[in-house]
Design a protein around this motif. Structure first.
Motif, PDB file in Angstrom:
ATOM      1  N   VAL A   1      58.403  -6.660  37.472  1.00  0.00           N
ATOM      2  CA  VAL A   1      58.348  -6.167  38.854  1.00  0.00           C
ATOM      3  C   VAL A   1      57.604  -7.153  39.741  1.00  0.00           C
ATOM      4  CG1 VAL A   1      57.466  -4.339  40.353  1.00  0.00           C
ATOM      5  CG2 VAL A   1      58.506  -3.760  38.166  1.00  0.00           C
ATOM      6  N   ALA A   2      56.460  -7.650  39.256  1.00  0.00           N
ATOM      7  CA  ALA A   2      55.666  -8.598  40.043  1.00  0.00           C
ATOM      8  C   ALA A   2      56.461  -9.867  40.320  1.00  0.00           C
ATOM      9  CB  ALA A   2      54.376  -8.931  39.292  1.00  0.00           C
ATOM     10  N   ALA A   3      57.192 -10.349  39.323  1.00  0.00           N
ATOM     11  CA  ALA A   3      57.987 -11.565  39.510  1.00  0.00           C
ATOM     12  C   ALA A   3      59.159 -11.322  40.453  1.00  0.00           C
ATOM     13  CB  ALA A   3      58.495 -12.062  38.162  1.00  0.00           C
ATOM     14  N   TYR A   4      59.689 -10.098  40.448  1.00  0.00           N
ATOM     15  CA  TYR A   4      60.818  -9.776  41.327  1.00  0.00           C
ATOM     16  C   TYR A   4      60.372  -9.701  42.791  1.00  0.00           C
ATOM     17  CZ  TYR A   4      64.569  -7.099  43.515  1.00  0.00           C
ATOM     18  OH  TYR A   4      65.562  -6.683  44.352  1.00  0.00           O
TER      19      TYR A   4
ATOM     20  N   PHE B   1      67.635 -18.267  41.384  1.00  0.00           N
ATOM     21  CA  PHE B   1      66.230 -18.064  41.738  1.00  0.00           C
ATOM     22  C   PHE B   1      66.058 -18.436  43.211  1.00  0.00           C
ATOM     23  CE2 PHE B   1      61.821 -19.297  42.193  1.00  0.00           C
ATOM     24  CZ  PHE B   1      61.150 -18.347  41.443  1.00  0.00           C
ATOM     25  N   PRO B   2      65.339 -17.662  44.009  1.00  0.00           N
ATOM     26  CA  PRO B   2      64.411 -16.567  43.696  1.00  0.00           C
ATOM     27  C   PRO B   2      64.994 -15.183  43.950  1.00  0.00           C
ATOM     28  CG  PRO B   2      63.940 -17.387  45.876  1.00  0.00           C
ATOM     29  CD  PRO B   2      65.145 -18.137  45.387  1.00  0.00           C
ATOM     30  N   TYR B   3      66.263 -14.957  43.580  1.00  0.00           N
ATOM     31  CA  TYR B   3      66.901 -13.658  43.779  1.00  0.00           C
ATOM     32  C   TYR B   3      67.320 -13.093  42.419  1.00  0.00           C
ATOM     33  CZ  TYR B   3      67.292 -15.621  48.506  1.00  0.00           C
ATOM     34  OH  TYR B   3      67.031 -16.202  49.729  1.00  0.00           O
ATOM     35  N   PRO B   4      66.409 -12.435  41.666  1.00  0.00           N
ATOM     36  CA  PRO B   4      66.765 -11.912  40.345  1.00  0.00           C
ATOM     37  C   PRO B   4      67.866 -10.867  40.437  1.00  0.00           C
ATOM     38  CG  PRO B   4      64.457 -11.502  40.852  1.00  0.00           C
ATOM     39  CD  PRO B   4      65.031 -12.148  42.039  1.00  0.00           C
ATOM     40  N   LYS B   5      68.673 -10.791  39.405  1.00  0.00           N
ATOM     41  CA  LYS B   5      69.829  -9.905  39.413  1.00  0.00           C
ATOM     42  C   LYS B   5      69.537  -8.630  38.637  1.00  0.00           C
ATOM     43  CE  LYS B   5      74.825 -10.006  38.433  1.00  0.00           C
ATOM     44  NZ  LYS B   5      75.260  -9.953  39.849  1.00  0.00           N
ATOM     45  N   PHE B   6      69.778  -7.466  39.281  1.00  0.00           N
ATOM     46  CA  PHE B   6      69.661  -6.167  38.629  1.00  0.00           C
ATOM     47  C   PHE B   6      70.838  -5.312  39.070  1.00  0.00           C
ATOM     48  CE2 PHE B   6      65.133  -7.406  38.534  1.00  0.00           C
ATOM     49  CZ  PHE B   6      64.914  -7.268  37.177  1.00  0.00           C
ATOM     50  N   GLU B   7      71.776  -5.094  38.171  1.00  0.00           N
ATOM     51  CA  GLU B   7      72.980  -4.346  38.517  1.00  0.00           C
ATOM     52  C   GLU B   7      72.687  -2.884  38.823  1.00  0.00           C
ATOM     53  OE1 GLU B   7      76.084  -4.840  35.726  1.00  0.00           O
ATOM     54  OE2 GLU B   7      76.207  -7.019  35.945  1.00  0.00           O
ATOM     55  N   SER B   8      71.577  -2.365  38.308  1.00  0.00           N
ATOM     56  CA  SER B   8      71.264  -0.947  38.502  1.00  0.00           C
ATOM     57  C   SER B   8      70.435  -0.686  39.754  1.00  0.00           C
ATOM     58  CB  SER B   8      70.510  -0.409  37.274  1.00  0.00           C
ATOM     59  OG  SER B   8      69.327  -1.155  37.049  1.00  0.00           O
TER      60      SER B   8
ATOM     61  N   PHE C   1      62.728   6.699  41.255  1.00  0.00           N
ATOM     62  CA  PHE C   1      61.299   6.448  41.438  1.00  0.00           C
ATOM     63  C   PHE C   1      60.970   4.997  41.091  1.00  0.00           C
ATOM     64  CE2 PHE C   1      60.124  11.066  41.328  1.00  0.00           C
ATOM     65  CZ  PHE C   1      59.366  11.043  42.482  1.00  0.00           C
ATOM     66  N   MET C   2      61.529   4.515  39.991  1.00  0.00           N
ATOM     67  CA  MET C   2      61.287   3.141  39.581  1.00  0.00           C
ATOM     68  C   MET C   2      61.856   2.161  40.615  1.00  0.00           C
ATOM     69  SD  MET C   2      59.501   3.038  36.915  1.00  0.00           S
ATOM     70  CE  MET C   2      58.841   4.283  35.832  1.00  0.00           C
ATOM     71  N   ALA C   3      62.995   2.523  41.196  1.00  0.00           N
ATOM     72  CA  ALA C   3      63.595   1.645  42.206  1.00  0.00           C
ATOM     73  C   ALA C   3      62.703   1.512  43.431  1.00  0.00           C
ATOM     74  CB  ALA C   3      64.972   2.176  42.616  1.00  0.00           C
ATOM     75  N   ILE C   4      61.967   2.583  43.759  1.00  0.00           N
ATOM     76  CA  ILE C   4      61.078   2.529  44.915  1.00  0.00           C
ATOM     77  C   ILE C   4      59.979   1.497  44.705  1.00  0.00           C
ATOM     78  CG2 ILE C   4      59.340   3.869  46.174  1.00  0.00           C
ATOM     79  CD1 ILE C   4      61.151   6.261  45.951  1.00  0.00           C
ATOM     80  N   ILE C   5      59.550   1.325  43.452  1.00  0.00           N
ATOM     81  CA  ILE C   5      58.537   0.302  43.165  1.00  0.00           C
ATOM     82  C   ILE C   5      59.193  -1.004  42.715  1.00  0.00           C
ATOM     83  CG2 ILE C   5      56.816   2.035  42.577  1.00  0.00           C
ATOM     84  CD1 ILE C   5      57.248   1.360  39.630  1.00  0.00           C
ATOM     85  N   ASP C   6      60.478  -1.156  43.053  1.00  0.00           N
ATOM     86  CA  ASP C   6      61.233  -2.391  42.794  1.00  0.00           C
ATOM     87  C   ASP C   6      61.383  -2.695  41.305  1.00  0.00           C
ATOM     88  OD1 ASP C   6      61.745  -3.300  45.543  1.00  0.00           O
ATOM     89  OD2 ASP C   6      59.577  -3.445  45.643  1.00  0.00           O
TER      90      ASP C   6
END
Length: 666
Positions: free
Chosen positions: A315-318, A441-448, A620-625
């Motif tokens: 999360v911190a790196a994202y 980089f610096p745009y990490p990929k998360f399909e969810s 909830f997890m998405a709210i904290i990225d």
């Protein structure tokens, strides 16, 4: 006067004689006081003067303290009802032997005073010994310096004693009211009193199913937005009500249907199990619904805790991919000269440059439908997205690549789900997609990612980029298009390797360097921001572990009290069964089948609630990225399996305790 003098002795003797029910209650109370005292002590330690980002830990800890007090009030009140239930026969006997209810009330008052002193002294003593250790654990999890001092606060002692006193006062008031409304004969037979079948079973069962479905729908349809907390509390409220109705009415209705089935009911093993559960299900149902709810709370809490624990670095790196960034108004920043100055600062402060990027981009907000990007109108449009235009030179610099483009060809990268088209339409202009990129980089990929995706469109050169941006500006009514084109700007980002204090010194000089450049807009200290993040989420980890333990303790105590209560009530029944010819093996088999049904049903319900609740957990997890759906799933499966193993151990221990009680008089 003699009666009044012996009341304290009777109170003490009553506690010691009923150790099977009182000792777990005392242990649970001591642990509850310990946790509340630790939270209070940490809350009243003023560390905000030492660190600017520590308030996160204190705010979250204070919230946890308030919630903890509410949970402990409900739990100890609930546990107290079990204790009083076991004492009813004894109290009734005292009444028949000549003690007036006034004397009984005073005896109960002395009992509560003794318990209060023991629980308060034990909890605060344990807290005094371990509070500093817990404080250091919080500092460690929150990435705060271990040199911060810890001091005890008189307010922590006062708040703990007051909270516990209120709980015991409420328990005492309930006991007095219950004794006052009951006759001596009712007290003597209170534990054996039959349970009435709930009325309107089909209606309440259907209502329970409907409410439960509504709660599930609130979870499944929740969105990662500002309404998530409202959706959460609505879902929790509906699921709790639905669970209670399904256990109190739905389970009884099911058992009633099973009784009407001759093939199922008129078998030796089934007859005993179904009959026993049917005539006590109203009483069982309240306890079972509480077990189910506490099991669900434990599972959800631990899943979130483990997910944050294992995914915090991600999360911190994202959120902050660079240790420090600076943004400039246009693309006139001399990259080579700036790079040389940055390397000079690195040498000055004794740090190494792990990565340095200076690139230009322009970010636009659009609507999206399939492969078409159009005019953005509604702020709350679910199909909105960000389109980031980047030149091929900037892309090659970020990736160390050698890509080339011709004509209207573009490259495209999305940090969400794959784009999946051969072309794209931007504001009516067709672009041929030469290739979809999957790493940038610096745009990490998360399909969810439920918040929506960013689409980075890589074009041949600045002229082509400006042509597309101009079309967007015209359709969006931008007045000074040339000024808008110049506002796209450049970003300089640096990742460092070295000691933390040297990094801080480098960043301080880096920000001064950038502020002196023409066109400087803003800078961000990613290193400092990550510390904020670790401080806040580390506090959440601390809260999650403590609350997970609290929920699980509540669950175990409720399971324990439930089974010893049922065991004592079933002693006579199983004595009769043995006298009419049932063997110990048959009795034990019946016990295991009944307990398996009693404990298996809440576990199944808790797992089902958790699986549906994962929709909301992901939001909830998405709210904290945090968008790593794979890690969330792994943590969910691991937690359910671990919980199932521990729950099963509790089941086997409970079965043995139950069997010892019912077999004692056989």
């Amino acid at each position: 006067m003699k009666k009044w003098r012996i009341l304290p002795k009777m109170a003490l003797k009553g506690i010691m004689a009923n150790g099977m029910v009182y000792y777990p209650y005392i242990v649970a109370g001591i642990f509850s006081v310990f946790t509340f005292f630790v939270f209070s002590s940490i809350s009243y330690n003023d560390i905000t003067d030492v660190l600017p980002y520590a308030p996160y830990a204190l705010v979250i800890t204070e919230m946890g303290r308030v919630l903890l007090g509410m949970i402990l009030l409900l739990f100890l009140f609930y546990a107290g009802s079990f204790v009083m239930k076991r004492r009813k026969k004894e109290v009734g006997l005292y009444n028949l032997l000549g003690l007036e209810k006034t004397h009984i009330g005073m005896m109960l008052l002395f009992e509560n005073m003794i318990l209060y002193v023991v629980v308060a002294a034990g909890g605060i003593l344990l807290g005094t010994v371990l509070a500093k250790l817990m404080f250091l654990i919080l500092l460690k999890l929150s990435s705060l310096p271990m040199t911060i001092s810890f001091t005890f606060s008189a307010r922590a002692f006062y708040d703990t004693l007051l909270c516990l006193g209120v709980i015991f006062l409420i328990n005492f008031a309930r006991q007095v009211l219950e004794i006052g409304r009951s006759k001596g004969t009712e007290l003597l037979s209170g534990t054996k009193k039959g349970e009435k079948e709930p009325k309107l079973l089909p209606v309440w069962s259907a209502a329970g199913a409907a409410v439960l479905i509504l709660g599930y729908s609130a979870s499944v349809n929740s969105q990662a937005d500002s309404m998530i907390l409202i959706s959460f509390f609505l879902a929790v409220f509906l699921v709790i009500i639905g669970t209670y109705l399904m256990f109190t009415s739905g389970s009884v209705l099911l058992l009633k249907i099973m009784k009407r089935s001759k093939k199922m009911y008129y078998r030796k093993n089934a007859f005993i199990t179904i009959s026993g559960m049917y005539y006590r299900m109203k009483k069982n149902a309240a306890g079972l619904s509480n077990i189910c709810i506490f099991a669900t709370m434990t599972l959800i809490t631990l899943i979130c805790t483990f997910t944050v624990c294992f995914g915090l670095d991600e999360v911190a790196a994202y959120v902050y991919p660079y240790d420090v960034t600076a943004e400039f108004r246009d693309d006139s920043l001399p990259a080579e000269a700036v790079q040389k100055e940055i390397f000079g600062l690195a040498g000055k402060h004794g740090v190494s440059i792990e990565r340095m990027d200076i690139f230009d981009s322009i970010t636009l907000t659009c609507s999206k439908e399939e492969n078409r990007f159009g005019l953005f109108v509604d702020q709350h449009d679910a199909g909105k997205c960000r389109v980031i235009f980047m030149t091929l030179d900037a892309y090659n610099q970020l990736t160390d690549g050698q890509e080339s483009l011709e004509g209207e060809d573009v490259l495209l990268y999305t940090n969400g789900r794959d784009f999946g088209y051969d072309s794209l339409d931007f504001m009516g202009i067709r672009m041929d997609l030469k290739k979809e990129v999957y790493v940038l980089f610096p745009y990490p990929k998360f399909e969810s990612n439920p918040k929506g995706s960013d689409y980075i469109v890589i074009v041949k050169d600045e002229a082509q980029r400006d042509r597309y941006v101009r079309v967007w500006a015209e359709q969006n009514g931008v007045e000074d298009i040339d000024a808008f084109l110049r506002s796209g700007g450049q970003k300089a980002g640096v990742l460092l390797t070295g000691e933390e204090n040297k990094k801080d010194a480098f960043i301080e000089d880096f920000m001064r360097l950038c502020e002196g450049k023409e066109g400087f807009v803003a800078g961000r200290n990613g290193l400092y921001s990550r510390r904020d993040l670790y401080s806040m989420y580390g506090s959440l980890l601390f809260i999650g572990v403590i609350f997970g333990l609290i929920f699980f303790m509540c669950l175990l105590i409720i399971m324990y009290y439930k089974q010893i209560s049922e065991g004592y009530e079933d002693q006579a029944s199983f004595t009769i069964m043995k006298k009419v010819g049932m063997s110990d093996t048959e009795i034990k088999g019946t016990i295991h089948r009944q307990i398996f049904c009693v404990f298996g049903t809440p576990l199944a319900g808790a797992v089902l609630h958790t699986l549906v609740g994962m929709f909301m957990v992901r939001n909830f997890m998405a709210i904290i990225d945090f968008y790593n759906g794979t890690l969330i799933t792994v943590c969910m499966i691991g937690t359910i399996v671990l919980f199932g193993v521990i729950y099963s151990l509790a089941y086997f221990i409970t079965a043995k305790t139950y069997y010892r009680i019912v077999n004692h008089s056989c």
